[in-house]
Design a protein around this motif. Structure first.
Motif, mmCIF file in Angstrom:
data_model
loop_
_atom_site.group_PDB
_atom_site.id
_atom_site.type_symbol
_atom_site.label_atom_id
_atom_site.label_comp_id
_atom_site.label_asym_id
_atom_site.label_seq_id
_atom_site.Cartn_x
_atom_site.Cartn_y
_atom_site.Cartn_z
ATOM 1 N N ASN A 1 -12.230 40.254 -2.409
ATOM 2 C CA ASN A 1 -12.404 41.366 -2.612
ATOM 3 C C ASN A 1 -13.122 42.092 -3.980
ATOM 4 N N ALA A 2 -13.961 41.063 -4.351
ATOM 5 C CA ALA A 2 -15.164 41.139 -5.486
ATOM 6 C C ALA A 2 -15.836 41.492 -5.301
ATOM 7 N N PRO A 3 -16.898 42.559 -5.994
ATOM 8 C CA PRO A 3 -17.839 42.809 -5.038
ATOM 9 C C PRO A 3 -19.144 41.701 -5.216
ATOM 10 N N GLU A 4 -19.370 41.373 -3.932
ATOM 11 C CA GLU A 4 -20.817 40.671 -4.020
ATOM 12 C C GLU A 4 -21.983 40.559 -5.378
ATOM 13 N N ARG A 5 -22.403 39.876 -5.614
ATOM 14 C CA ARG A 5 -23.255 39.922 -6.750
ATOM 15 C C ARG A 5 -24.995 40.307 -6.237
ATOM 16 N N PRO A 6 -25.112 40.892 -6.729
ATOM 17 C CA PRO A 6 -26.848 41.483 -6.022
ATOM 18 C C PRO A 6 -27.465 40.514 -6.395
ATOM 19 N N LEU A 7 -28.529 40.383 -4.951
ATOM 20 C CA LEU A 7 -29.785 39.187 -5.419
ATOM 21 C C LEU A 7 -30.444 39.606 -6.209
ATOM 22 N N VAL A 8 -31.058 39.081 -7.492
ATOM 23 C CA VAL A 8 -31.806 39.379 -7.983
ATOM 24 C C VAL A 8 -32.924 38.625 -8.050
ATOM 25 N N VAL A 9 -33.942 38.092 -7.944
ATOM 26 C CA VAL A 9 -35.507 37.129 -7.808
ATOM 27 C C VAL A 9 -36.119 37.766 -8.614
ATOM 28 N N ALA A 10 -36.727 36.900 -10.119
ATOM 29 C CA ALA A 10 -37.387 37.061 -10.414
ATOM 30 C C ALA A 10 -39.054 35.825 -10.484
ATOM 31 N N ILE A 11 -39.447 36.592 -10.507
ATOM 32 C CA ILE A 11 -40.457 35.768 -10.687
ATOM 33 C C ILE A 11 -41.926 36.273 -11.469
ATOM 34 N N ASP A 12 -42.318 34.700 -12.484
ATOM 35 C CA ASP A 12 -43.106 34.721 -13.371
ATOM 36 C C ASP A 12 -44.117 34.664 -13.154
ATOM 37 N N GLY A 13 -45.072 34.748 -13.853
ATOM 38 C CA GLY A 13 -46.352 33.652 -13.993
ATOM 39 C C GLY A 13 -47.704 33.998 -14.292
ATOM 40 N N PRO A 14 -48.760 33.449 -15.323
ATOM 41 C CA PRO A 14 -49.903 33.944 -15.738
ATOM 42 C C PRO A 14 -50.435 35.448 -14.741
ATOM 43 N N ALA A 15 -51.616 35.915 -15.015
ATOM 44 C CA ALA A 15 -52.261 36.925 -14.624
ATOM 45 C C ALA A 15 -53.359 36.367 -13.463
ATOM 46 N N PHE B 1 -38.720 31.871 -10.112
ATOM 47 C CA PHE B 1 -39.189 31.569 -9.860
ATOM 48 C C PHE B 1 -40.743 31.008 -10.772
ATOM 49 N N TYR B 2 -41.354 29.795 -10.708
ATOM 50 C CA TYR B 2 -42.715 30.481 -11.949
ATOM 51 C C TYR B 2 -44.385 29.961 -11.001
ATOM 52 N N LEU B 3 -44.787 31.328 -10.914
ATOM 53 C CA LEU B 3 -45.984 31.159 -9.511
ATOM 54 C C LEU B 3 -47.233 30.872 -10.680
ATOM 55 N N ASP B 4 -47.357 29.531 -10.118
ATOM 56 C CA ASP B 4 -49.284 29.311 -10.814
ATOM 57 C C ASP B 4 -50.185 29.067 -10.005
ATOM 58 N N ALA B 5 -51.662 28.596 -10.620
ATOM 59 C CA ALA B 5 -52.394 28.765 -10.020
ATOM 60 C C ALA B 5 -53.703 28.268 -11.285
ATOM 61 N N SER B 6 -54.344 27.640 -10.897
ATOM 62 C CA SER B 6 -55.024 26.676 -11.419
ATOM 63 C C SER B 6 -56.238 27.900 -12.141
ATOM 64 N N THR C 1 -49.897 27.482 -6.352
ATOM 65 C CA THR C 1 -50.243 28.414 -5.223
ATOM 66 C C THR C 1 -51.746 28.057 -5.028
ATOM 67 N N ASP C 2 -52.301 26.839 -5.876
ATOM 68 C CA ASP C 2 -53.683 26.428 -5.290
ATOM 69 C C ASP C 2 -53.484 26.366 -4.038
ATOM 70 N N GLY C 3 -55.219 27.044 -2.905
ATOM 71 C CA GLY C 3 -55.169 26.451 -1.755
ATOM 72 C C GLY C 3 -54.500 27.452 -0.958
ATOM 73 N N LEU C 4 -53.815 28.166 -1.092
ATOM 74 C CA LEU C 4 -52.575 28.847 -0.599
ATOM 75 C C LEU C 4 -52.888 30.992 0.130
ATOM 76 N N GLU C 5 -52.747 30.969 1.099
ATOM 77 C CA GLU C 5 -52.678 32.424 1.021
ATOM 78 C C GLU C 5 -51.372 32.884 0.377
ATOM 79 N N ALA C 6 -51.200 34.047 0.595
ATOM 80 C CA ALA C 6 -49.798 35.052 -0.146
ATOM 81 C C ALA C 6 -48.983 34.892 0.941
ATOM 82 N N GLU C 7 -49.548 34.818 2.262
ATOM 83 C CA GLU C 7 -48.392 34.915 3.511
ATOM 84 C C GLU C 7 -47.509 33.434 3.264
#
Ligand code: DC
Length: 237
Positions: free
Chosen positions: A15-29, A158-163, A214-220
């Protein structure tokens, strides 16, 4: 454990309510956080929380009200009175007014680091972000401190980075000015320095936060990789 106790534990768990899924993403501009977070939210059927848009909204309203980016008391008062929300498309709305695309203006971009460095502004805006976390049925948040300050207990961080060179190349293409990569790289490095060097909530790669290069990767490709990680596949791009 007695049968009765076992039954009670099983019932409580069921009966415990399932914890809502929270995804946090940081990184530079320019690391692609916004596109990736938006895309990931769509694939997971969750709402998207653009925390930078909230600081941009405060900055735009301060400019309109003639409040200086250094005027901490007035900025704090502005934030505390603010009816800030998001429409279903994920665009920031204040008192029924959609602030896109004005919050992307160059003068807003030029002042937002200083405004967002004010502790009173951060306290009010972070509290609002955490309220969205409680109110919405799960979300994907992106920004500079969502993995460390706003949602340190997120289901996935997640910490998203690129040069800097890669980030400048992407931004120049996005803006349709491929010849201005050097100027854009200098701007990005200046903003990185301001966002990382400030006293309050500097941009940092927090402990236990998964680094995604993410260097060299497309967003998809990045979205697919994060989707795998969220679903438990454990695949790094
Ligand atoms: O991601 P963006 O460029 O829209 O962010 C605008 C500014 O807001 C950026 O200079 C740093 C600041 N910001 C912040 O201080 N904390 C966040 N969680 C998100 C953005």
């Amino acid at each position: 454990m007695h049968d009765e106790q076992q039954r009670a534990v099983a019932e409580a768990t069921a009966n415990a309510p399932e914890r809502p899924l929270v995804v946090a993403i940081d990184g530079p501009a320019g690391a692609g956080k916004s596109t990736v977070a938006r895309g990931l939210a769509a694939k997971l059927g969750l709402r998207f929380l653009d925390t930078g848009a909230m600081y941009r909204a405060v900055t735009l309203l301060a400019i309109e009200a003639g409040i200086a980016p250094s005027d901490a008391p007035q900025l704090t008062a502005l934030c505390e009175d603010l009816e800030l929300d998001f429409d279903p498309a994920g665009q920031v709305v204040v008192d029924g007014r959609c602030l896109e695309p004005e919050i992307r203006r160059a003068d807003v971009t030029g002042h937002v680091s200083e405004v967002s460095a004010q502790p009173g502004v951060r306290a009010a805006i972070v509290a609002r972000q955490q309220e969205f976390g409680r109110r919405w049925e799960g979300l994907v948040a992106e920004g500079r401190d969502t993995t460390t300050v706003v949602f340190p207990d997120a289901s996935h961080r997640f910490y998203l980075d690129a040069s800097p060179a890669e980030r400048a190349r992407r931004r120049a293409l996005e803006l349709g000015v491929p010849d201005e990569v050097d100027r854009i790289q200098a701007e990005i490095e200046l903003r990185d320095g301001k966002d990382s060097g400030r006293a309050h909530s500097p941009l940092i790669h927090g402990d236990g936060v998964e680094l995604v290069q993410t260097d060299g990767l497309e967003a998809e490709g990045v979205i697919e990789a994060l989707l795998e990680l969220v679903r438990g596949g454990g695949v790094q791009p």
